[in-house]
Design a protein around this motif. Sequence first.
Motif, PDB file in Angstrom:
ATOM      1  N   VAL A  37      37.846  45.091  67.608  1.00 21.06           N
ATOM      2  CA  VAL A  37      37.691  45.980  66.443  1.00 21.06           C
ATOM      3  C   VAL A  37      37.382  45.304  64.655  1.00 21.06           C
ATOM      4  CG1 VAL A  37      40.444  45.917  65.076  1.00 21.06           C
ATOM      5  CG2 VAL A  37      38.171  47.853  64.443  1.00 21.06           C
ATOM      6  N   TYR A  39      36.155  45.011  61.100  1.00 21.84           N
ATOM      7  CA  TYR A  39      36.087  46.251  59.933  1.00 21.84           C
ATOM      8  C   TYR A  39      36.222  45.871  58.249  1.00 21.84           C
ATOM      9  CZ  TYR A  39      38.536  50.472  57.367  1.00 21.84           C
ATOM     10  OH  TYR A  39      38.958  51.675  56.894  1.00 21.84           O
ATOM     11  N   PHE A  56      33.857  48.665  66.767  1.00 19.72           N
ATOM     12  CA  PHE A  56      34.744  49.033  68.136  1.00 19.72           C
ATOM     13  C   PHE A  56      34.795  47.592  69.171  1.00 19.72           C
ATOM     14  CE2 PHE A  56      35.920  52.421  65.927  1.00 19.72           C
ATOM     15  CZ  PHE A  56      37.210  52.599  65.004  1.00 19.72           C
ATOM     16  N   THR A  62      40.149  53.101  68.735  1.00 13.56           N
ATOM     17  CA  THR A  62      40.413  52.120  67.406  1.00 13.56           C
ATOM     18  C   THR A  62      42.199  51.606  67.495  1.00 13.56           C
ATOM     19  OG1 THR A  62      41.165  52.238  64.918  1.00 13.56           O
ATOM     20  CG2 THR A  62      40.892  54.264  66.071  1.00 13.56           C
TER      21      THR A  62
END
Length: 100
Positions: A37, A39, A56, A62
């Motif tokens: 991941v 972010y 992802f 997730t």
Amino acid sequence: MSVHTFRARIRPERIAEMEEAGEKMFAAIEAARPEGVRYAWTRLDDGESYVFVVEFENGDNTPLLAVPAFKEVMARLKSEWISEPLVVERLTPIGSYKLF
């Protein structure tokens, strides 16, 4: 790979609280070091709108949900901080240099 953006307008009186919670959340994510991941949060020039970007590696599965601080911040975002509905968009990367 799956990439999404989330756009949120935050209630002005809740911005400082949300940003503080976000800093703690990112510290918890950094400590947990979930794999698969990427972010990020960004604030737009109006000072009340934010864009969250998430990638992802394995579809929409997730690993962030394993981080309690992430789940708490997302719950508060949806129930306390936003001033209008969250806008969610799926992105289809065409080209990228070290971003996706």
